[in-house]
Design a protein around this motif. Structure first.
Motif, PDB file in Angstrom:
ATOM      1  N   GLY A 183       0.755  -1.029   0.092  1.00  0.00           N
ATOM      2  CA  GLY A 183       0.180  -0.070  -0.140  1.00  0.00           C
ATOM      3  C   GLY A 183       0.736   1.219   0.009  1.00  0.00           C
ATOM      4  N   GLY A 184       1.942   1.217   0.723  1.00  0.00           N
ATOM      5  CA  GLY A 184       2.859   2.323   0.720  1.00  0.00           C
ATOM      6  C   GLY A 184       3.657   2.629  -0.565  1.00  0.00           C
ATOM      7  N   LEU A 185       3.972   1.444  -1.240  1.00  0.00           N
ATOM      8  CA  LEU A 185       4.453   1.891  -2.489  1.00  0.00           C
ATOM      9  C   LEU A 185       3.190   2.381  -3.613  1.00  0.00           C
ATOM     10  N   GLY A 186       2.020   1.773  -3.332  1.00  0.00           N
ATOM     11  CA  GLY A 186       1.222   2.289  -4.374  1.00  0.00           C
ATOM     12  C   GLY A 186       0.499   3.597  -4.151  1.00  0.00           C
ATOM     13  N   LEU A 187       0.653   4.176  -2.884  1.00  0.00           N
ATOM     14  CA  LEU A 187       0.388   5.592  -2.438  1.00  0.00           C
ATOM     15  C   LEU A 187       1.477   6.390  -2.941  1.00  0.00           C
ATOM     16  N   PHE A 188       2.831   5.859  -2.891  1.00  0.00           N
ATOM     17  CA  PHE A 188       3.974   6.611  -3.286  1.00  0.00           C
ATOM     18  C   PHE A 188       3.572   6.899  -4.941  1.00  0.00           C
ATOM     19  N   VAL A 189       3.079   6.004  -5.452  1.00  0.00           N
ATOM     20  CA  VAL A 189       2.981   6.050  -6.978  1.00  0.00           C
ATOM     21  C   VAL A 189       1.838   6.920  -7.285  1.00  0.00           C
ATOM     22  N   PHE A 190       0.919   6.866  -6.395  1.00  0.00           N
ATOM     23  CA  PHE A 190      -0.412   7.764  -6.733  1.00  0.00           C
ATOM     24  C   PHE A 190       0.072   9.359  -6.666  1.00  0.00           C
ATOM     25  N   VAL A 191       0.680   9.612  -5.405  1.00  0.00           N
ATOM     26  CA  VAL A 191       0.971  10.727  -5.189  1.00  0.00           C
ATOM     27  C   VAL A 191       2.309  11.510  -6.091  1.00  0.00           C
ATOM     28  N   PHE A 192       3.126  10.521  -6.480  1.00  0.00           N
ATOM     29  CA  PHE A 192       4.049  10.903  -7.573  1.00  0.00           C
ATOM     30  C   PHE A 192       3.277  11.649  -8.774  1.00  0.00           C
ATOM     31  N   ILE A 193       2.528  10.702  -9.218  1.00  0.00           N
ATOM     32  CA  ILE A 193       1.628  11.129 -10.507  1.00  0.00           C
ATOM     33  C   ILE A 193       0.934  12.402 -10.132  1.00  0.00           C
ATOM     34  N   GLY A 194       0.155  12.471  -9.135  1.00  0.00           N
ATOM     35  CA  GLY A 194      -0.382  13.688  -8.946  1.00  0.00           C
ATOM     36  C   GLY A 194       0.445  15.017  -8.634  1.00  0.00           C
ATOM     37  N   CYS A 195       1.557  14.733  -8.020  1.00  0.00           N
ATOM     38  CA  CYS A 195       2.459  15.959  -7.993  1.00  0.00           C
ATOM     39  C   CYS A 195       3.104  16.424  -9.449  1.00  0.00           C
ATOM     40  N   GLN A 196       3.311  15.301 -10.227  1.00  0.00           N
ATOM     41  CA  GLN A 196       3.587  15.761 -11.781  1.00  0.00           C
ATOM     42  C   GLN A 196       2.480  16.626 -12.222  1.00  0.00           C
ATOM     43  N   LEU A 197       1.269  16.005 -12.294  1.00  0.00           N
ATOM     44  CA  LEU A 197       0.370  16.700 -12.974  1.00  0.00           C
ATOM     45  C   LEU A 197       0.121  18.248 -12.188  1.00  0.00           C
ATOM     46  N   LEU A 198       0.141  18.335 -10.957  1.00  0.00           N
ATOM     47  CA  LEU A 198      -0.012  19.639 -10.219  1.00  0.00           C
ATOM     48  C   LEU A 198       1.049  20.524 -10.599  1.00  0.00           C
ATOM     49  N   ALA A 199       2.392  19.912 -10.695  1.00  0.00           N
ATOM     50  CA  ALA A 199       3.578  20.879 -11.119  1.00  0.00           C
ATOM     51  C   ALA A 199       3.290  21.156 -12.589  1.00  0.00           C
ATOM     52  N   ALA A 200       2.554  20.446 -13.350  1.00  0.00           N
ATOM     53  CA  ALA A 200       2.617  20.625 -14.818  1.00  0.00           C
ATOM     54  C   ALA A 200       1.511  21.892 -14.902  1.00  0.00           C
ATOM     55  N   VAL A 201       0.457  21.626 -14.277  1.00  0.00           N
ATOM     56  CA  VAL A 201      -0.552  22.609 -14.500  1.00  0.00           C
ATOM     57  C   VAL A 201      -0.203  24.128 -13.916  1.00  0.00           C
ATOM     58  N   TYR A 202       0.614  23.947 -12.744  1.00  0.00           N
ATOM     59  CA  TYR A 202       1.054  25.201 -11.849  1.00  0.00           C
ATOM     60  C   TYR A 202       2.005  25.812 -12.701  1.00  0.00           C
ATOM     61  N   ASN A 203       2.899  25.200 -13.411  1.00  0.00           N
ATOM     62  CA  ASN A 203       3.884  25.803 -14.329  1.00  0.00           C
ATOM     63  C   ASN A 203       3.238  26.471 -15.397  1.00  0.00           C
ATOM     64  N   LYS A 204       2.637  25.746 -16.013  1.00  0.00           N
ATOM     65  CA  LYS A 204       1.683  26.258 -17.237  1.00  0.00           C
ATOM     66  C   LYS A 204       1.129  27.733 -16.848  1.00  0.00           C
ATOM     67  N   ILE A 205       0.267  27.702 -15.762  1.00  0.00           N
ATOM     68  CA  ILE A 205      -0.228  28.998 -15.178  1.00  0.00           C
ATOM     69  C   ILE A 205       0.936  29.697 -15.125  1.00  0.00           C
ATOM     70  N   VAL A 206       1.938  29.734 -14.348  1.00  0.00           N
ATOM     71  CA  VAL A 206       2.939  30.717 -13.969  1.00  0.00           C
ATOM     72  C   VAL A 206       3.746  31.272 -15.161  1.00  0.00           C
ATOM     73  N   GLU A 207       4.036  30.457 -16.275  1.00  0.00           N
ATOM     74  CA  GLU A 207       4.717  30.557 -17.560  1.00  0.00           C
ATOM     75  C   GLU A 207       3.579  31.606 -18.067  1.00  0.00           C
ATOM     76  N   THR A 208       2.495  31.310 -18.278  1.00  0.00           N
ATOM     77  CA  THR A 208       1.571  32.347 -19.216  1.00  0.00           C
ATOM     78  C   THR A 208       1.359  33.566 -18.527  1.00  0.00           C
ATOM     79  N   ARG A 209       1.122  33.611 -16.989  1.00  0.00           N
ATOM     80  CA  ARG A 209       1.088  34.851 -16.419  1.00  0.00           C
ATOM     81  C   ARG A 209       2.453  35.654 -16.479  1.00  0.00           C
ATOM     82  N   HIS A 210       3.337  34.904 -16.546  1.00  0.00           N
ATOM     83  CA  HIS A 210       4.692  35.711 -16.712  1.00  0.00           C
ATOM     84  C   HIS A 210       5.007  36.408 -17.820  1.00  0.00           C
ATOM     85  N   LYS A 211       4.567  35.777 -19.075  1.00  0.00           N
ATOM     86  CA  LYS A 211       4.817  36.418 -20.270  1.00  0.00           C
ATOM     87  C   LYS A 211       4.333  37.847 -20.490  1.00  0.00           C
TER      88      LYS A 211
END
Length: 211
Positions: A183-211
């Protein structure tokens, strides 16, 4: 010491490490305080709403919060343990994120004003999805594993029907040592993927506002 005072990719490592330590401390204090306030008021709200039956659900926290009960005195004890657990989780997560990220911080800074030291200039920092996922995912996975292990050690694994419900969301999980590891390994995978998606969305918003 020479490494700590050197510059890597334009980043003053000594200043960077000091900033990471300070931010980790502030995040730990903030996260712990918020968790403590939530548990304190949730306990009182439960007593006000359900009275004598208020311990049916929140009372389960006593498994991890020694001395906790759904009472006025228990609310303070619960707030203390919530502060300790949430504060430690927040502090360790940020420290680990900073360690994994390292000098790559210079690649994540967006700034309109050039300067010799990007740590000192007014900047917007993007998130590094992999580093964030490793840090928070590792803490979440270890948290689930050690929580499950504690239930097994104290001999209440068979009675932990609420914990067993996690198997509906984390494949392979069960209230056992092996189940906690899977379960710990599975939760790690879920959280890792979630953080990747969060970072992608956040960075896209930041880069768009920074232009």
């Amino acid at each position: 010491m020479q490494v700590a005072n050197s510059n890597v990719d334009g980043v003053n490592l000594k200043l960077l490490h000091a900033a990471i330590r300070f931010n980790a401390l502030m995040l730990g204090l903030t996260g712990g305080t918020i968790a403590a306030v939530v548990i304190y008021f949730a306990t009182h709200a439960s007593m006000a709403r359900w009275g004598a039956d208020s311990g049916n659900y929140l009372g389960l926290l006593a498994v991890f919060f020694p001395g906790y009960s759904v009472s006025s005195g228990g609310a303070w004890i619960g707030a203390f343990w919530a502060f300790v657990y949430a504060g430690l989780f927040s502090w360790l997560s940020y420290r680990l994120y900073g360690r994994v990220l390292g000098s790559r911080i210079s690649e994540l800074l967006l700034s309109a004003a050039p300067t010799d030291n990007p740590v000192l200039r007014p900047s917007i920092m993007r998130l590094h999805g992999a580093s964030l996922g490793l840090a928070i995912g590792a803490m979440a996975g270890l948290g689930l594993f050690f929580s499950t292990t504690w239930l097994v050690v104290r001999g209440t694994a068979a009675e932990s029907v609420h914990a067993a419900l996690l198997a509906n969301y984390i494949p392979g999980y069960s209230v056992s040592l092996l189940g906690g590891l899977v379960g710990g390994l599975g939760l790690f995978v879920f959280v890792f993927i979630g953080c990747q998606l969060l970072a992608a969305v956040y960075n896209k918003i930041v880069e768009t506002r920074h232009k």
